[in-house]
Every structure is written in structure tokens, then in C-alpha cells.
Write an enzyme that holds these catalytic residues in place. Structure first.
Site, short mmCIF file in Angstrom:
data_model
loop_
_atom_site.label_atom_id
_atom_site.label_comp_id
_atom_site.label_asym_id
_atom_site.label_seq_id
_atom_site.Cartn_x
_atom_site.Cartn_y
_atom_site.Cartn_z
N ASP A 101 -0.65 -0.14 5.67
CA ASP A 101 -1.60 -1.13 6.17
C ASP A 101 -0.92 -2.51 6.23
O ASP A 101 0.04 -2.77 5.50
CB ASP A 101 -2.82 -1.23 5.24
CG ASP A 101 -3.60 0.07 5.20
OD1 ASP A 101 -3.50 0.86 6.17
OD2 ASP A 101 -4.31 0.30 4.20
N1 URA Z 1 -3.10 4.13 1.56
C1 URA Z 1 -3.75 3.02 1.96
O1 URA Z 1 -4.94 2.88 1.77
N2 URA Z 1 -3.04 2.05 2.58
C2 URA Z 1 -1.70 2.14 2.80
O2 URA Z 1 -1.12 1.21 3.37
C3 URA Z 1 -1.05 3.30 2.38
C4 URA Z 1 -1.76 4.28 1.76
#
Ligand code: URA
Length: 236
Positions: A101
Site C-alpha cells: 500500500d
Molecule cells: N497488507 C496490507 O494491508 N497492506 C500492505 O501494504 C501489505 C499487506
């Protein structure tokens, strides 16, 4: 392969720009100026283009410590991407293996090796991914069991068993720290898993993916090539 393809693969420009520059005498192959864009070269050729040596590599592998605020994409019209953080001359077809993310930090492999990417990401392979998380909430031993038994999220998603290691719990600050190992990579996987036990992720960092562990010497935004040992660990 053709000289213009060699240079284009290595990110030296578009085929049409390259053709023009080659015709103008910008390329020196094995010590001689070559003005034919179709001239045949291979990985053993010594290629100098506009004064810089351009070495051909079929596959390239970088470990990046992704900083928060950057998107996990190859290119974007509006903003820089994780691939743009690899600032040295590089192949034109590099991409991140999986997505973190925008606000997540940590280990991201940047490569052009599609077969490796498939091996690491395919749901069939269940590659371990370890994250450090700081959450708002109080994690308890009962959560460890819930994660181990396979959480069912509010939208019905059944998660594979995951390992939760609680590192610290501050009742006063209402904050817990944990390490979590997941074997799948659905959208917002870790955030949704914590949310299902009443904890909101405040900070998330990926520490490892399969045999690859984030180099602690890499600050956010820094990268380096994989070492021979890391390549061997990935069976490359
Ligand atoms: N899980 C998440 O919620 N975000 C990420 O960036 C990676 C794994």
C-alpha cells in the site's frame, strides 16, 4: 539482436530516438562507430552510447526499502513510482513483485523476471511474507489463536493460517506491536486481518518475503542489487 533493441531494452531511449542518435554516430561498438541501428550485437559486445558504457543484462534484481507515500507501480502519469526510485540506468521493463500500500514501507523486489514474480506471488505457492505492524488496540494471546486458526474477515474472506507474534502491548497508549507472517497477499490483507480483531494498523513494514530479508542498512527509499547469496536463495 539489433543495436537499437539492445539500447531500448536497457532503457537508453525510445526506438525512434535511438535510431536518430545511432545514425548521427552516437554508438561505438567494440571501438568502432556504428551508424546502422540494425547492426547485430549481443551481450558480449562492448557498447558505448553517447559516452556511457551500456552493459546488457537479461534480468535485473533490486531490493528496495519502499518508503511511505510512493505507489507500487511501474510507471504513472501523475506521480513517481517505486520503479522510479531505482535511479541508475536500468532495463525499461522493470516492475515491483507484488504491491505494498502507499503508506506501507519495507521490502519490495524490483525486477523484470516474470517467472520469479509468478513463483513468489502465485496463491498456490504460499510464500511467507513477514510484516512488522504497530496497531491501535490491545492484542491478546487469544488473537494468536484466531490468526493461527484462519481468520474469517467481515466480508467473508477466509484467510489462510497466519503467525502472530506479539512484541509489545501498551495499555496506557492503547498501542500494540506485532510481527505477522502471512502466506497470501490479498488487497489490504494485513490491515483487514488486524481490523477483524479490533485493531487498526498505524504503521506497516514488510520485513521479508520467502528467503529474502530486508537489508537493515537500506533506509526508506534506498535500494541495492541482490547479492549472489540472495539470488541463490531464490533459485536464480
Ligand atoms: N497488507 C496490507 O494491508 N497492506 C500492505 O501494504 C501489505 C499487506
Amino acid at each position: 539482436m539489433r543495436l537499437d533493441k539492445y539500447l531500448s531494452d536497457m532503457g537508453a531511449g525510445t526506438r525512434s530516438e535511438l535510431k536518430k542518435d545511432i545514425r548521427k554516430g552516437g554508438a561505438i561498438i567494440d571501438g568502432k562507430v556504428v551508424k546502422d541501428p540494425g547492426f547485430s550485437v549481443d551481450a558480449s559486445s562492448h557498447v558505448v552510447f553517447k559516452g556511457a558504457v551500456i552493459t546488457y543484462e537479461e534480468f535485473a534484481y533490486y531490493m528496495l526499502n519502499k518508503p511511505a507515500g510512493i505507489i507500487s507501480a511501474s510507471d504513472d502519469d501523475k506521480e513517481p513510482t517505486v520503479v522510479d526510485l531505482i535511479s541508475e540506468p536500468k532495463r525499461k521493463d522493470m516492475f515491483p513483485v507484488g504491491r505494498l500500500d502507499r503508506d506501507t514501507e519495507g521490502l519490495l523486489l524490483i525486477t523484470n523476471d516474470g517467472a520469479l514474480s509468478h513463483r513468489l506471488l502465485s496463491p498456490k505457492h504460499h510464500v511467507d511474507k513477514v510484516y512488522y505492524a504497530r496497531v491501535s488496540g490491545i492484542l491478546a494471546d487469544s488473537d494468536i489463536e484466531l490468526f493461527r486458526d484462519g481468520l474469517v474477515l467481515t466480508d467473508g474472506l477466509e484467510c489462510l493460517p497466519a503467525d502472530l507474534k506479539i512484541l509489545s502491548v501498551s495499555e496506557d497508549e492503547y498501542i500494540s506491536e506485532a510481527e505477522i507472517t502471512v502466506r497470501e497477499g490479498k488487497f489490504h490483507q494485513v490491515k483487514r486481518m488486524f481490523s477483524s480483531v479490533g485493531a487498526e494498523v498505524l504503521y506497516l513494514k514488510r520485513l521479508s518475503m520467502g528467503p529474502l530479508t530486508l537489508d537493515p542498512d537500506l533506509g526508506p527509499g534506498e535500494y541495492r542489487r541482490l547479492t549472489p547469496d540472495e539470488m541463490a536463495g531464490l533459485e536464480l
